[in-house]
Design a protein around this motif. Structure first.
Motif, mmCIF file in Angstrom:
data_model
loop_
_atom_site.group_PDB
_atom_site.id
_atom_site.type_symbol
_atom_site.label_atom_id
_atom_site.label_comp_id
_atom_site.label_asym_id
_atom_site.label_seq_id
_atom_site.Cartn_x
_atom_site.Cartn_y
_atom_site.Cartn_z
ATOM 1 N N HIS A 1 0.830 -1.200 0.000
ATOM 2 C CA HIS A 1 0.000 0.000 0.000
ATOM 3 C C HIS A 1 0.874 1.262 0.000
ATOM 4 O O HIS A 1 0.690 2.184 -0.790
ATOM 5 C CB HIS A 1 -0.919 -0.042 1.226
ATOM 6 C CG HIS A 1 -1.893 1.095 1.280
ATOM 7 N ND1 HIS A 1 -2.968 1.178 0.440
ATOM 8 C CD2 HIS A 1 -1.939 2.205 2.056
ATOM 9 C CE1 HIS A 1 -3.643 2.287 0.696
ATOM 10 N NE2 HIS A 1 -3.035 2.928 1.670
ATOM 11 N N ARG A 2 1.858 1.298 0.903
ATOM 12 C CA ARG A 2 2.737 2.483 0.995
ATOM 13 C C ARG A 2 3.608 2.593 -0.266
ATOM 14 O O ARG A 2 3.859 3.670 -0.781
ATOM 15 C CB ARG A 2 3.608 2.373 2.251
ATOM 16 C CG ARG A 2 4.505 3.571 2.558
ATOM 17 C CD ARG A 2 3.839 4.612 3.439
ATOM 18 N NE ARG A 2 3.367 4.103 4.701
ATOM 19 C CZ ARG A 2 4.092 4.070 5.831
ATOM 20 N NH1 ARG A 2 5.312 4.552 5.839
ATOM 21 N NH2 ARG A 2 3.578 3.598 6.953
ATOM 22 N N LYS A 3 4.030 1.427 -0.750
ATOM 23 C CA LYS A 3 4.925 1.421 -1.924
ATOM 24 C C LYS A 3 4.206 1.988 -3.142
ATOM 25 O O LYS A 3 4.806 2.657 -3.986
ATOM 26 C CB LYS A 3 5.374 -0.021 -2.196
ATOM 27 C CG LYS A 3 6.492 -0.185 -3.234
ATOM 28 C CD LYS A 3 7.824 0.215 -2.662
ATOM 29 C CE LYS A 3 8.968 0.144 -3.651
ATOM 30 N NZ LYS A 3 9.707 -1.060 -3.657
ATOM 31 N N ALA A 4 2.892 1.704 -3.231
ATOM 32 C CA ALA A 4 2.113 2.210 -4.370
ATOM 33 C C ALA A 4 2.157 3.735 -4.393
ATOM 34 O O ALA A 4 2.205 4.359 -5.453
ATOM 35 C CB ALA A 4 0.676 1.706 -4.287
ATOM 36 N N MET A 5 2.161 4.344 -3.206
ATOM 37 C CA MET A 5 2.237 5.809 -3.153
ATOM 38 C C MET A 5 3.581 6.279 -3.741
ATOM 39 O O MET A 5 3.631 7.199 -4.551
ATOM 40 C CB MET A 5 2.113 6.296 -1.715
ATOM 41 C CG MET A 5 2.382 7.796 -1.602
ATOM 42 S SD MET A 5 2.648 8.346 0.081
ATOM 43 C CE MET A 5 4.306 7.769 0.411
ATOM 44 N N PHE A 6 4.668 5.604 -3.321
ATOM 45 C CA PHE A 6 5.991 6.002 -3.822
ATOM 46 C C PHE A 6 6.073 5.813 -5.328
ATOM 47 O O PHE A 6 6.587 6.655 -6.049
ATOM 48 C CB PHE A 6 7.097 5.187 -3.144
ATOM 49 C CG PHE A 6 7.476 5.753 -1.817
ATOM 50 C CD1 PHE A 6 8.313 6.852 -1.731
ATOM 51 C CD2 PHE A 6 6.985 5.211 -0.653
ATOM 52 C CE1 PHE A 6 8.654 7.391 -0.505
ATOM 53 C CE2 PHE A 6 7.318 5.745 0.579
ATOM 54 C CZ PHE A 6 8.157 6.835 0.651
ATOM 55 N N ARG A 7 5.522 4.686 -5.791
ATOM 56 C CA ARG A 7 5.615 4.422 -7.234
ATOM 57 C C ARG A 7 4.822 5.468 -8.008
ATOM 58 O O ARG A 7 5.258 5.968 -9.030
ATOM 59 C CB ARG A 7 5.137 3.008 -7.555
ATOM 60 C CG ARG A 7 6.205 1.970 -7.193
ATOM 61 C CD ARG A 7 5.769 0.588 -7.614
ATOM 62 N NE ARG A 7 5.210 0.582 -8.957
ATOM 63 C CZ ARG A 7 5.923 0.558 -10.076
ATOM 64 N NH1 ARG A 7 7.235 0.527 -10.016
ATOM 65 N NH2 ARG A 7 5.320 0.556 -11.253
ATOM 66 N N ALA A 8 3.644 5.812 -7.482
ATOM 67 C CA ALA A 8 2.820 6.818 -8.170
ATOM 68 C C ALA A 8 3.582 8.151 -8.207
ATOM 69 O O ALA A 8 3.629 8.829 -9.236
ATOM 70 C CB ALA A 8 1.488 6.973 -7.462
ATOM 71 N N LEU A 9 4.193 8.499 -7.086
ATOM 72 C CA LEU A 9 4.932 9.764 -7.016
ATOM 73 C C LEU A 9 6.142 9.774 -7.945
ATOM 74 O O LEU A 9 6.458 10.785 -8.556
ATOM 75 C CB LEU A 9 5.506 9.931 -5.600
ATOM 76 C CG LEU A 9 4.765 10.755 -4.593
ATOM 77 C CD1 LEU A 9 5.553 10.790 -3.298
ATOM 78 C CD2 LEU A 9 4.585 12.172 -5.122
ATOM 79 N N LEU A 10 6.811 8.631 -8.032
ATOM 80 C CA LEU A 10 8.130 8.611 -8.665
ATOM 81 C C LEU A 10 8.115 8.170 -10.117
ATOM 82 O O LEU A 10 9.120 8.292 -10.802
ATOM 83 C CB LEU A 10 9.077 7.695 -7.870
ATOM 84 C CG LEU A 10 9.319 8.156 -6.435
ATOM 85 C CD1 LEU A 10 10.094 7.121 -5.649
ATOM 86 C CD2 LEU A 10 10.064 9.479 -6.433
ATOM 87 N N THR A 11 6.992 7.615 -10.580
ATOM 88 C CA THR A 11 6.993 7.146 -11.965
ATOM 89 C C THR A 11 5.873 7.779 -12.796
ATOM 90 O O THR A 11 5.738 7.460 -13.962
ATOM 91 C CB THR A 11 6.871 5.600 -12.038
ATOM 92 O OG1 THR A 11 5.712 5.219 -11.310
ATOM 93 C CG2 THR A 11 8.062 4.892 -11.448
ATOM 94 N N SER A 12 5.089 8.698 -12.206
ATOM 95 C CA SER A 12 4.012 9.334 -12.982
ATOM 96 C C SER A 12 4.642 10.312 -13.973
ATOM 97 O O SER A 12 5.826 10.610 -13.903
ATOM 98 C CB SER A 12 3.099 10.106 -12.042
ATOM 99 O OG SER A 12 3.791 11.237 -11.586
ATOM 100 N N SER A 13 3.788 10.845 -14.877
ATOM 101 C CA SER A 13 4.343 11.816 -15.832
ATOM 102 C C SER A 13 4.797 13.071 -15.088
ATOM 103 O O SER A 13 5.747 13.731 -15.486
ATOM 104 C CB SER A 13 3.318 12.150 -16.905
ATOM 105 O OG SER A 13 2.114 12.512 -16.277
ATOM 106 N N ASP A 14 4.158 13.378 -13.963
ATOM 107 C CA ASP A 14 4.595 14.520 -13.148
ATOM 108 C C ASP A 14 6.037 14.356 -12.672
ATOM 109 O O ASP A 14 6.781 15.310 -12.519
ATOM 110 C CB ASP A 14 3.733 14.618 -11.877
ATOM 111 C CG ASP A 14 2.485 15.422 -12.123
ATOM 112 O OD1 ASP A 14 2.216 15.728 -13.286
ATOM 113 O OD2 ASP A 14 1.792 15.724 -11.138
#
Ligand code: HEM
Length: 410
Positions: A87-100
């Motif tokens: 769950h926590r890792k998904a946040m990091f992945r979203a933050l670090l691999t999104s187009s943003d």
């Protein structure tokens, strides 16, 4: 094998696990230290065991406290397992691999241009400390931390000290831990200001996302843990300065690559960056603790045993890499992408296991650094010692890589 070999860890540094494996003729050996067995492993099979996604290892209780307090600290994603980790890792992945996340490269280029104007006024600069400063500025801007009222120099000192001093036990480490406490207090203040509505960072910035993130029970992270996770993205972005510095060393010692990239030919840019991450030393190894008893390649493991996976040794393993001590980006031209061979940032899958979620960002920043160093500035290379001593971690050339007469191009 006995405890007598353990002092080798301090004197041989990065080479300790590999040399011992070579001496005993296997990819695994066990020592007894402080009354308990510690097993050292290297190679792709070992990475497959360690990062196999079967939950056989936990980081909890595996990292010595003096390291944990500098790098991850209590409550961080690295200390979590199973559903809470995913769950926590998904946040990091979203933050670090999104187009943003890709925006960081543009911010980095802007900060590089700004820094280059300052460098042009100096006779010479030490690239590593300058890269730390400029990446601190980039990290803060990318994360949504207002620069007004923030001393970038101060933050750079604190964030880089956490990585610089992990190799030290004793006063140096205590000093770094003290700086870490100060950084945590600063980051907790930011989280609290966002939650109180006194600070409004952009909605998808790391500061906003972490401050508003809810754990798998639907609760906000405590201020302390949110602060730790904010530092968990700021600190490693600053640490990319080491790979930027190593990329510069590679360009200096293999000038045909400098010419290739200066001409704008990019076919080998990703292979070059992979080779920098494979060849140069950064995190030597990752420790884990077994969660259950099992047998692997004839060796018995009980629950709760300490196991250390050799990252540097796997990146330099003769059975995985032809002439591993040669710097040869060409080897990555037709690389099959096996997630258990090139493991400077951990192995396996970054969704289900602890592999670094910041790898795509690290690679993107390094590629941009190579472009900038070869096309946006000119410089000369003063006589200096560019060798990288392997007996102390984290390693760097002694003089921090000096550049003289830096001039922005155009
Ligand atoms: C500077 C180059 C980097 C190196 C050498 C590096 C290396 C590593 C390593 C070895 C791990 C531990 C893997 C494990 O426990 O098995 C890790 C985890 C992690 N890294 Fe990186 N990293 C780098 C850059 C980054 C960046 C740029 C970010 C974020 C902006 C980042 C965020 C993280 C996080 C959050 C974890 C914990 C992941 C987890 O436990 O699931 N790292 N990194």
């Amino acid at each position: 094998m006995s405890l007598r070999r353990l002092p080798g860890l301090l004197t041989e540094g990065y080479a300790f696990i590999s040399r011992t494996c070579d001496n005993v003729g296997t990819d695994a050996f066990r020592v007894h230290a402080f009354g308990r067995p510690v097993t050292f492993l290297r190679g792709a099979d070992a990475s497959r065991l360690f990062y196999g996604g079967q939950g056989r290892f936990t980081r909890a209780g595996a990292v010595p406290t003096f390291v944990q307090h500098l790098l991850q600290d209590e409550g961080s994603v690295q200390g979590l397992d199973s559903a809470a980790h995913r769950h926590r890792k998904a946040m990091f992945r979203a933050l670090l691999t999104s187009s943003d996340a890709g925006r960081i490269v543009d911010l980095f280029a802007e900060d590089f241009a700004r820094a280059a104007r300052y460098w042009a006024e100096q006779d010479r600069i030490a690239l590593h400390s300058q890269a730390e400063l400029l990446l601190t500025r980039t990290a803060l801007r990318w994360a949504g931390v207002p620069l007004a009222g923030t001393s970038v120099r101060h933050r750079a000192r604190e964030l880089s000290a956490m990585v610089d001093w992990i190799g030290l036990v004793g006063p140096g480490n205590w000093a770094a831990r003290l700086l870490r406490r100060r950084t945590e207090a600063w980051a907790a203040g930011l989280v609290s200001a966002v939650r109180a509505g006194e600070l409004s960072p952009p909605g998808r910035s790391a500061l906003a996302v972490i401050a508003g993130f809810r754990d798998d029970h639907g609760d906000l992270l405590t201020e302390e843990v949110a602060a730790v996770e904010l530092i968990n993205v700021l600190r490693p972005i600053v640490a990319v300065s080491r790979f930027v510095t190593f990329a510069a060393v590679a360009l200096m010692t293999h000038p045909h690559w400098r010419e290739t990239f200066a001409q704008g030919t990019e076919a080998d840019l990703q292979p070059f960056v992979h080779e920098v991450r494979r060849y140069y030393p950064f995190f030597p190894a990752v420790p884990g603790r077994t969660t259950e008893p099992f047998t692997w390649q004839g060796a018995e493991f009980a629950a709760g045993e300490l196991v250390v996976l050799d990252l540097y040794g796997t990146n330099h393993h003769r059975s995985l890499w032809e002439l591993p001590e040669a710097f040869a980006p060409e080897r990555f031209r037709d690389w099959d992408g096996d997630p258990h061979t090139l493991i400077p940032q951990g192995g396996g899958d970054s969704v289900t296991d602890h592999r670094c979620p910041g790898e795509p960002m690290t690679i993107a920043l390094m590629k941009e650094a190579v472009r900038l160093l070869t096309r946006s500035v000119t410089y000369t290379v003063p006589v200096q010692d560019l060798s990288v001593p392997l007996n102390r971690g984290p390693a760097l050339p002694r003089e921090g890589v000096l550049l003289a007469g830096v001039q922005p191009v155009g």
